[in-house]
Each structure stands twice: as C-alpha cells, then as structure tokens.
Design a protein around this motif. Structure first.
Motif, PDB file in Angstrom:
ATOM      1  N   TYR A 258      12.429   2.300 -15.825  1.00 33.99           N
ATOM      2  CA  TYR A 258      11.867   2.857 -14.587  1.00 33.99           C
ATOM      3  C   TYR A 258      11.578   4.356 -14.713  1.00 33.99           C
ATOM      4  O   TYR A 258      10.576   4.841 -14.179  1.00 33.99           O
ATOM      5  CB  TYR A 258      12.790   2.577 -13.396  1.00 33.99           C
TER       6      TYR A 258
ATOM      7  N   PHE B 207      19.374   1.411  -9.601  1.00 34.07           N
ATOM      8  CA  PHE B 207      20.588   2.234  -9.656  1.00 34.07           C
ATOM      9  C   PHE B 207      21.840   1.468  -9.199  1.00 34.07           C
ATOM     10  O   PHE B 207      22.939   1.745  -9.645  1.00 34.07           O
ATOM     11  CB  PHE B 207      20.419   3.495  -8.804  1.00 34.07           C
TER      12      PHE B 207
ATOM     13  N   ILE C  73      24.593   7.670  -9.313  1.00 41.04           N
ATOM     14  CA  ILE C  73      25.014   6.372  -8.734  1.00 41.04           C
ATOM     15  C   ILE C  73      25.115   5.323  -9.841  1.00 41.04           C
ATOM     16  O   ILE C  73      26.093   4.570  -9.934  1.00 41.04           O
ATOM     17  CB  ILE C  73      24.005   5.916  -7.655  1.00 41.04           C
ATOM     18  N   PHE C  74      24.098   5.291 -10.704  1.00 38.09           N
ATOM     19  CA  PHE C  74      24.051   4.315 -11.798  1.00 38.09           C
ATOM     20  C   PHE C  74      25.241   4.497 -12.751  1.00 38.09           C
ATOM     21  O   PHE C  74      25.926   3.533 -13.102  1.00 38.09           O
ATOM     22  CB  PHE C  74      22.724   4.483 -12.544  1.00 38.09           C
TER      23      PHE C  74
ATOM     24  N   HIS D  57       5.667  13.666  -1.593  1.00 36.24           N
ATOM     25  CA  HIS D  57       6.084  15.080  -1.612  1.00 36.24           C
ATOM     26  C   HIS D  57       7.582  15.129  -1.325  1.00 36.24           C
ATOM     27  O   HIS D  57       8.097  14.332  -0.541  1.00 36.24           O
ATOM     28  CB  HIS D  57       5.305  15.854  -0.546  1.00 36.24           C
TER      29      HIS D  57
ATOM     30  N   HIS E   4       7.809   5.935 -13.985  1.00 27.83           N
ATOM     31  CA  HIS E   4       7.528   7.044 -13.059  1.00 27.83           C
ATOM     32  C   HIS E   4       6.973   8.268 -13.797  1.00 27.83           C
ATOM     33  O   HIS E   4       6.076   8.946 -13.298  1.00 27.83           O
ATOM     34  CB  HIS E   4       8.784   7.409 -12.262  1.00 27.83           C
TER      35      HIS E   4
ATOM     36  N   PHE F  77       9.708  12.131   0.108  1.00 30.70           N
ATOM     37  CA  PHE F  77      10.478  11.485  -0.949  1.00 30.70           C
ATOM     38  C   PHE F  77      11.983  11.436  -0.664  1.00 30.70           C
ATOM     39  O   PHE F  77      12.609  10.376  -0.711  1.00 30.70           O
ATOM     40  CB  PHE F  77      10.227  12.176  -2.301  1.00 30.70           C
TER      41      PHE F  77
ATOM     42  N   PHE G 251       7.125  20.811  -6.010  1.00 31.89           N
ATOM     43  CA  PHE G 251       7.728  19.960  -4.971  1.00 31.89           C
ATOM     44  C   PHE G 251       6.959  18.656  -4.795  1.00 31.89           C
ATOM     45  O   PHE G 251       7.503  17.660  -4.328  1.00 31.89           O
ATOM     46  CB  PHE G 251       7.772  20.720  -3.626  1.00 31.89           C
ATOM     47  N   ARG G 252       5.667  18.701  -5.126  1.00 34.36           N
ATOM     48  CA  ARG G 252       4.831  17.507  -4.943  1.00 34.36           C
ATOM     49  C   ARG G 252       4.819  16.627  -6.192  1.00 34.36           C
ATOM     50  O   ARG G 252       4.651  15.420  -6.095  1.00 34.36           O
ATOM     51  CB  ARG G 252       3.393  17.946  -4.597  1.00 34.36           C
ATOM     52  N   THR G 253       4.968  17.264  -7.374  1.00 38.58           N
ATOM     53  CA  THR G 253       4.745  16.518  -8.622  1.00 38.58           C
ATOM     54  C   THR G 253       6.049  16.067  -9.300  1.00 38.58           C
ATOM     55  O   THR G 253       6.394  14.889  -9.248  1.00 38.58           O
ATOM     56  CB  THR G 253       3.906  17.357  -9.601  1.00 38.58           C
TER      57      THR G 253
ATOM     58  N   LEU H 276       5.352   9.159  -6.447  1.00 35.54           N
ATOM     59  CA  LEU H 276       6.409   9.527  -5.493  1.00 35.54           C
ATOM     60  C   LEU H 276       5.827  10.508  -4.481  1.00 35.54           C
ATOM     61  O   LEU H 276       4.944  11.306  -4.816  1.00 35.54           O
ATOM     62  CB  LEU H 276       7.599  10.157  -6.227  1.00 35.54           C
TER      63      LEU H 276
ATOM     64  N   TYR I 292      14.756  14.480  -9.096  1.00 39.36           N
ATOM     65  CA  TYR I 292      15.785  14.172  -8.083  1.00 39.36           C
ATOM     66  C   TYR I 292      16.148  12.686  -8.138  1.00 39.36           C
ATOM     67  O   TYR I 292      17.320  12.315  -8.101  1.00 39.36           O
ATOM     68  CB  TYR I 292      15.258  14.541  -6.699  1.00 39.36           C
ATOM     69  N   LEU I 293      15.108  11.842  -8.232  1.00 35.14           N
ATOM     70  CA  LEU I 293      15.342  10.385  -8.240  1.00 35.14           C
ATOM     71  C   LEU I 293      16.254   9.983  -9.396  1.00 35.14           C
ATOM     72  O   LEU I 293      17.206   9.216  -9.214  1.00 35.14           O
ATOM     73  CB  LEU I 293      13.998   9.643  -8.337  1.00 35.14           C
ATOM     74  N   TYR I 294      15.974  10.522 -10.591  1.00 38.71           N
ATOM     75  CA  TYR I 294      16.741  10.061 -11.749  1.00 38.71           C
ATOM     76  C   TYR I 294      18.048  10.835 -11.962  1.00 38.71           C
ATOM     77  O   TYR I 294      18.903  10.372 -12.711  1.00 38.71           O
ATOM     78  CB  TYR I 294      15.841  10.030 -12.999  1.00 38.71           C
TER      79      TYR I 294
ATOM     80  N   PHE J 237      14.327   8.240  -0.226  1.00 39.82           N
ATOM     81  CA  PHE J 237      15.308   7.905  -1.260  1.00 39.82           C
ATOM     82  C   PHE J 237      16.637   7.495  -0.610  1.00 39.82           C
ATOM     83  O   PHE J 237      17.224   6.463  -0.965  1.00 39.82           O
ATOM     84  CB  PHE J 237      15.523   9.099  -2.203  1.00 39.82           C
TER      85      PHE J 237
ATOM     86  N   ALA K 136      19.972  12.025  -9.005  1.00 44.32           N
ATOM     87  CA  ALA K 136      20.812  11.445  -7.936  1.00 44.32           C
ATOM     88  C   ALA K 136      21.035   9.951  -8.203  1.00 44.32           C
ATOM     89  O   ALA K 136      22.164   9.455  -8.141  1.00 44.32           O
ATOM     90  CB  ALA K 136      20.160  11.662  -6.581  1.00 44.32           C
ATOM     91  N   GLY K 137      19.944   9.243  -8.523  1.00 48.96           N
ATOM     92  CA  GLY K 137      20.057   7.808  -8.840  1.00 48.96           C
ATOM     93  C   GLY K 137      20.905   7.605 -10.083  1.00 48.96           C
ATOM     94  O   GLY K 137      21.684   6.661 -10.171  1.00 48.96           O
ATOM     95  N   GLY K 138      20.753   8.528 -11.044  1.00 48.40           N
ATOM     96  CA  GLY K 138      21.508   8.437 -12.297  1.00 48.40           C
ATOM     97  C   GLY K 138      23.005   8.569 -12.055  1.00 48.40           C
ATOM     98  O   GLY K 138      23.810   7.897 -12.711  1.00 48.40           O
TER      99      GLY K 138
ATOM    100  N   LEU L  36       9.443  17.423  -9.031  1.00 42.75           N
ATOM    101  CA  LEU L  36      10.781  17.486  -8.410  1.00 42.75           C
ATOM    102  C   LEU L  36      11.263  16.109  -7.923  1.00 42.75           C
ATOM    103  O   LEU L  36      12.412  15.735  -8.176  1.00 42.75           O
ATOM    104  CB  LEU L  36      10.808  18.519  -7.271  1.00 42.75           C
ATOM    105  N   PRO L  37      10.400  15.319  -7.239  1.00 42.46           N
ATOM    106  CA  PRO L  37      10.872  13.979  -6.815  1.00 42.46           C
ATOM    107  C   PRO L  37      11.332  13.102  -7.983  1.00 42.46           C
ATOM    108  O   PRO L  37      12.341  12.395  -7.877  1.00 42.46           O
ATOM    109  CB  PRO L  37       9.647  13.375  -6.134  1.00 42.46           C
TER     110      PRO L  37
END
Lengths: 668, 72
Positions: free
Chosen positions: B58, A88, B23-24, A225, B62, A234, B7-9, A223, B15-17, A238, B19-21, B11-12
């Motif tokens: 990436y 990122f 920024i990117f 929880h 994931h 997570f 929340f375990r499968t 990833l 969120y990563l792509y 992050f 929030a990270g997106g 959502l992360p």
C-alpha cells in the motif's frame, strides 16, 4: 421534486426482473439450511474465495456508489482514501479477533462482552451495537431514496417509506447461506457494473488520454489535502475512517463476523480477509468512485452535456444515465446498486432482530417454542425498519451521504471499538473499566459535541471548525482518545482485586439494608425506609456490575494472550498441529447413533491424525467452495484404504452426494 | 482547487504511513509477543511476511499514485 432522468416501462421491468432473479438465486441456496447453525453461520464450511467475494457486496453494496461518486466528483482520486487504509489493523484482526470469534463460537458481540465481563456489560454493549446498526439501516434507506429520487421524481421521504415496505417483503427470504450466495452473485455483478460505467465513461470521453489530461494534478492525487477543507481533509478522514471506520467494519460488523464464521477454518478466514484487502478493495474503490471522476471529466471536456444544477449525491445516477447509451444497460446498473443496498439493509435488519431476540428478549421471556421467537423477531424487524426510517431525518441534515456517514462513524464506533480492543488485547482491562468506557466515554463525547472548540479543537491538526457541523471527522480522534483514557484509567484504579473487594462490600451493604427494611424488632421510620431503599438500590447496582468480574481463568480463550486455550477448548483436547497430507477417499455409511468418521490405518498415518482429532471432509470438486462438506471427529481406524466410514447424520449435514469422492483435511 | 504545497502532496502520505505504521507495528508486536502468531510455524511465518508485504504494497501504491499525479 421533478423527475430529472426520464425512464420508460422497460426500465422498471428490468429493475423488477433483476430483483426476482437475485431473490430466486438466494432462496435456491436457502434450502441448504438444515438447522440454526446453518441458518446463522452456514455450518462453518466455505472456502476463502467464496467468502471474500460475498464480502465485496457487504462493503460495496452499502451506500458506497453514491457517497463515493459525490466525493470523487468534488475532490478527485482522494475519494479512494477510505478503501485503502484498512491494512494497519489487519494483524489485530487476523491473529486476534478472528481466532477468538471462531474458536469461542461467540454468536454476537454482546455475547463476547458477557463472557469477557458480565451480563450488565453485555447490556451496555447491546445498546451500543443496536444504535450502530439502526444508524446503518437509516443511512441505507437514505441512500436508496437518493438513488431513486432523480428517477422517480417523488419526495425523498415517500421513496424511503416505499423502500422500507419493500425491505419488509425482501426480509422473508433469508438464512446465512442464502445471504452468502446472494452476496456472492452481487459481488461479481457490482464489480462488473462499476467497471462497466468506467469503461463506458472513458469511451464516452474519447479515450483514457483525454480523461487523464482533462483532470488537474490536484484532482489526481490519491490523498486529500492534509487539513483543508473542513468537509473533506486527509487527517480527519484518517481518524474517522482509517481508524474508527476500519476497526468498526472489521470488529463490530455483525454481518461480517457471521461471514467469517462461515469459513471452514480460521486460516481460510485469514485468506479471505487478506485477499479482500490486498486485491478487491483497490478494485472496489475504482468501482465505486469512478462515476465521480468520469463526471468531472465530462463537465470539463463537454460542459454542455453536464447538468451543473445536479445534487452531489445524484452524480452516480447522472453519469450512469449519460454514459450508457441503452436504457437496458442503465436499468441493469441501477438495479444492481439498489438490490445490493436492499440486501445490505436486509442483513442489518435481520442482525438487529437476532441481537434483540438473543441478547434481550430470550433472557426475559424464557422457554417458549421457536414459533414464538420467530413471531417476536418479525415484530422486532418491523420496529427496526421503522426506527431506521425515523433516523433518516437526522442523517438527511448533512450536505452529503459521505459526511452523514463520517459523523456517524466518528460518534457511534469509539466506545465499542475501544471496549472490544482493550478486551481482546489487554488482560488488565477490568469490568468497571469497560463500564466506564461506555458511560464516562459517552459523557465526555457528549461534552465534546457541546463544546467542540474547547475540547475537540486541541486535536484538530489545523482543521477549520465548521459551525454547522463542527469537526465531522476529526472528532473521531477526540472520541477514541476519551474512551481509551477512560478505559485505561479505570483499569488502573479498579483493578481485579479492588473489584472483588467492592463485590464483597456491596453485597454486605445490600444485605444490611435489606435487614433494616424488613426488621420487625426495630422498624425504621418513613425517612429511614427511603434512605435504606436508596442504599439498597445503589449498592445492588454497583454489585451487579462487578459480580463475577473477570478472573484469570475466565480470560481463558477470550484474549489474544490465551488463544492456545481457545483452540484447546474448541477441540476439547490438546490440538494436534503435526502437518499431514489431504487424501481423496470414497465414503460409505456406517449406522450409528454417534457422530464420527473412520479412516484406514494408513490414511490416518498420511494425515498424521489421531483418534479424537478434528477432520474436515469436502466434495472433491473445489469449485463448490465447500457447499457440500462437513466437520467431524476421527474414530478408531479400519483396514480398507481409500474408504471413509461416516455416520448417516454427517452424510445428511454435509449434503454429500453418493459416488462423489471426498477430500479429507485434518483440522487440529 | 488547492495549490500543490507539501500539505497537499507528500505530508498526507508520510502521516498515513507513520501514524498507520505505529498502529501496524503495535499489532505485529502484540500478536508475536502473545504467541498468537508463532514464528516457528511455517504457515504463521508466511502470514508474518504477507502482513509485512501488505504494508509496503500500500505504501508503494500511494507513493506511485502521488508521483504519477504530479509528473504525468
């Protein structure tokens, strides 16, 4: 502590042999250091592939095997998160920080702060960067102690002291070329050693199917929880690693910056960074984590073989000992990890010495010979080692290395990260705002640490607060935000115009106070003396912070918005970006006290080059990676095609071999 | 071990792509607007595509690993 894994003298002979071999390899290449530019930056000569492999050892070598194996054993494949979230920030790095660092030839991060702001901001940055590096050294020592604890059976702190003394001896070998080549060798060895553990582990378990099917689905998710548990979730990781850690590693790691400055061009640096993140980091994450996954599978498939009392940070050593059937292989794996750690710690101790000498000592103690500074550097190295050992006590309070490192990143990196980021990407960021980022940011971070529930709590994303170590990871979000807000708000209040007014006003106050203090016509009372001295001191301090505050001209070349200027300053004239060919030529010496190269008219045309443009000449053998190469300037052409006339200093600096053809590339 | 909830499968990953997106995207916008990355230069254009490729590469890794963990 009792020795948990028994070893024979052969094991220790192999460890010692590996150290001697790797040191010999590094010191062989140290002979290529011709001057201080070579010593610190390797003469900006290397190809991307050589640099990208040596970066692997910088990242993987430091503390990774132990901390990731521990988390991988506990939480599964999500231990890979930290290696897979760096992309990122790559646009910011490849087309922001990297060209600025390269073209402005800054020697350290504090050096950037002086050019962007002024000397006082440089001092603040120096303090922050030293704290960051000493923390890293401490974590390195702690990791080495924990690696060797189950093998030696000694007390952790005894091992740390011994390791610190060995590091002091190790430090005498050096120079950037030696470090690059030592790390290049160790990059390959570490990847090989890590993958070897994985292959031997799968073999030990009886095949990949047994390994895969033994592990529950939850364990195999890439990833963690979203917000549970508090020591590994997570969203916290992050912000701590994906944001603060990634930016810290890419933008603040002096060792990494020096590595990129050793590439032959900015484009080679970009290739090295992109290749590393795209391909080597996914491999590296398997390399450093797999011992934990294998350990978990062993504990499920053959529970009788697994020591359930083992400490989490010893999982790597335990798995390596179980899956390697021969002591020689086990010794090789441990030696590779310990030597890489030693190399990382050594690089950091050297970097601390470089920062202290260049940013603090040399400006105070001027005009001494190199011997004096070298001696001072040795004393500083010893001091840094000592401080690192002392700081181990703090990090040893955390349950695992991973959490210690997480807390460290969350706390130490935000002020510097924000100051560097706003400095590079926001022209309106002012000197007083940079000071506020460090000072106001630090106060707000301290308040967050004191009242975590009230201040960090609103950002916790539902993470439960652990009372002993509150918000280890998600505090990075709070810390980053308060530093960012401090920087932005102060930039709007104290604009450059306001800073100039403050500079004039405080200068007047200083001069008035001085006049009162030294007045013989109307001497001031004792109370008045104290009053004017305080006024003088305060106004002087404020004045020194806004002195020479950044003007538009001062920003030339040091923000992303003025990069064309940086290229122009690097070359000394307007860059020539017309694409050209890369001819192969033979060199001949032309005696001259100047430094230049001369090509034929035809080859100048092929390369689309003009007199005064910059050129890079390297040995035609690409596998040398630029070890024998040199940068120069085109002088007036001649008529002898296939021949380049070079001055003797270039032959010497480029380590060129008689009779060997060269490849020529126009730079700009 | 956790239950395989949203929340375990997934959502992360989301969120990563996201929030990270953000920024990117901010990074891509700044480097293009500041002309540090000049899209009219062939080499820079290639870098523009490499940067975009890395983001989706990436995201693909994931997504695949999450799917594989849940289904195989």
């Amino acid at each position: 502590m009792e020795q948990a894994i028994h070893t024979t003298p052969i094991f220790w002979i192999i460890i010692a042999g590996y150290f001697v071999l790797i040191l010999g390899f590094g010191s062989y290449f140290a002979k290529y250091n011709k001057n201080t530019n070579d010593f610190f930056f390797s003469g900006r000569r290397f190809s991307w592939w050589l640099i990208t492999m040596s970066i692997v050892a910088t990242g993987v070598g430091s503390h990774s095997f132990l901390k990731y194996s521990a988390k991988a054993f506990e939480h599964g494949f999500s231990s890979t998160m930290t290696y897979m979230n760096d992309w990122f920030f790559l646009p910011f790095f490849l087309f922001g920080w990297l060209p600025i660092v390269y073209y402005t030839r800054i020697r350290s991060i504090p050096d950037y702060f002086e050019r962007r702001f002024n000397r006082n901001v440089r001092i603040l940055a120096t303090i922050a960067i030293l704290g960051y590096m000493i923390g890293y050294i401490a974590i390195g020592f702690l990791t080495m102690g924990k690696t060797l604890e189950p093998l030696l059976g000694w007390d952790l702190y005894t091992i740390v002291w011994v390791v610190a003394i060995v590091a002091g001896i190790y430090i005498t070998f050096g120079g950037q070329t030696a470090v690059i080549f030592t790390d290049l060798a160790q990059g390959f060895v570490l990847i090989f050693a890590g993958l070897l553990v994985f292959i031997l582990g799968i073999n030990y378990l009886g095949g990949f199917d047994i390994f895969w099917n033994a592990l529950p689905a939850d364990f195999k998710l890439p990833l963690a929880h979203f917000n549970k548990p508090s020591n590994f979730n997570f969203v916290g990781i992050f912000w701590q690693d994906g944001v603060a850690g990634s930016v810290g590693f890419l933008f603040m790691n002096q060792g990494l910056i020096m590595r990129f400055m050793a590439t032959k061009s900015v484009n080679e640096g970009r290739k090295a960074a992109a290749f590393n993140i795209l391909f080597l980091l996914p491999i590296s994450t398997v390399v450093v984590s797999n011992a934990g996954w294998i350990g978990k599978a062993i504990s499920i498939v053959t529970p009788e073989k697994w020591d359930t009392a083992i400490k989490l940070d010893h999982v790597f050593t335990q798995v390596a000992s179980l899956v390697t059937t021969s002591e020689v292989v086990f010794a090789f794996i441990i030696a590779a990890v310990v030597a890489a750690l030693m190399s990382t710690v050594d690089t950091l101790i050297n970097a601390v010495a470089a920062v202290v000498i260049n940013d603090i000592y040399r400006p105070i103690v001027k005009d001494r010979d190199d011997k004096h500074y070298l001696h001072a550097a040795m004393v500083i190295s010893a001091g840094a080692t000592l401080l690192g050992v002392v700081a181990v006590t703090f990090f040893d309070n955390f349950p695992t290395l991973y959490e210690a490192h997480g807390f460290f990143h969350s706390t130490m990196t935000p002020p510097l990260v924000i100051a560097i980021f706003l400095g590079i990407f926001w022209k309106r960021y002012t000197t007083l705002a940079a000071v506020a980022t460090f000072l106001v940011g630090a106060v707000l971070m301290w308040l967050g640490n004191k009242y975590p529930a009230g201040l960090i709590g609103p950002f916790d994303h539902g993470i439960e607060m652990d009372v002993t170590h509150p918000y280890t990871y998600i505090r990075a979000l709070y810390n980053t935000l308060v530093c960012l807000v401090s920087g932005v708000v102060f930039s709007f209040i104290f604009t450059r115009k306001v800073e100039v007014k403050i500079e004039i006003f405080t200068a007047k106050v200083v001069s008035n106070a001085k006049a009162h203090l030294h007045s013989t016509d109307s001497p001031v009372s004792a109370f008045g003396k104290v009053y004017y001295t305080l006024i003088w001191g305060f106004a002087n301090m404020i004045n020194s912070f806004v002195l020479n505050a950044a003007s538009d001209e001062k920003l030339d070349g040091i923000t992303v918005w003025t990069l064309d200027k940086a290229r122009e300053m690097f070359k000394g004239s307007k860059p020539n970006d017309v694409p050209g060919e890369e001819p192969v030529v033979h060199w001949k010496i032309e005696a001259s006290s100047d430094s230049y190269v001369r090509f034929s008219h035809m080859q100048m045309k092929e390369m689309a080059a003009n007199v005064g443009d910059l050129v890079y000449l390297s040995d035609k053998r690409r596998w040398l990676g630029g070890l024998k190469s040199v940068h120069s300037v085109y002088a007036e052409p001649h008529d002898e095609d296939g021949v380049v006339y070079m001055t003797p200093d270039l032959i010497d600096a480029g380590l060129l071999v008689e009779g060997r053809a060269l490849r020529a590339e126009k730079e700009m | 071990m956790h239950e395989l909830t949203f929340f375990r499968t997934w959502l992360p990953v989301i969120y990563l792509y996201v929030a990270g997106g953000i920024i990117f995207l901010a990074g891509m916008t700044i480097i293009v607007k500041s002309k540090s990355l000049k899209l009219d230069r062939p080499m820079h254009k290639r870098w523009f595509y490499v940067l975009l490729f890395g983001y989706f590469y990436y995201l693909g890794i994931h997504t695949f690993l999450t799917y594989a963990a849940l289904n195989f």
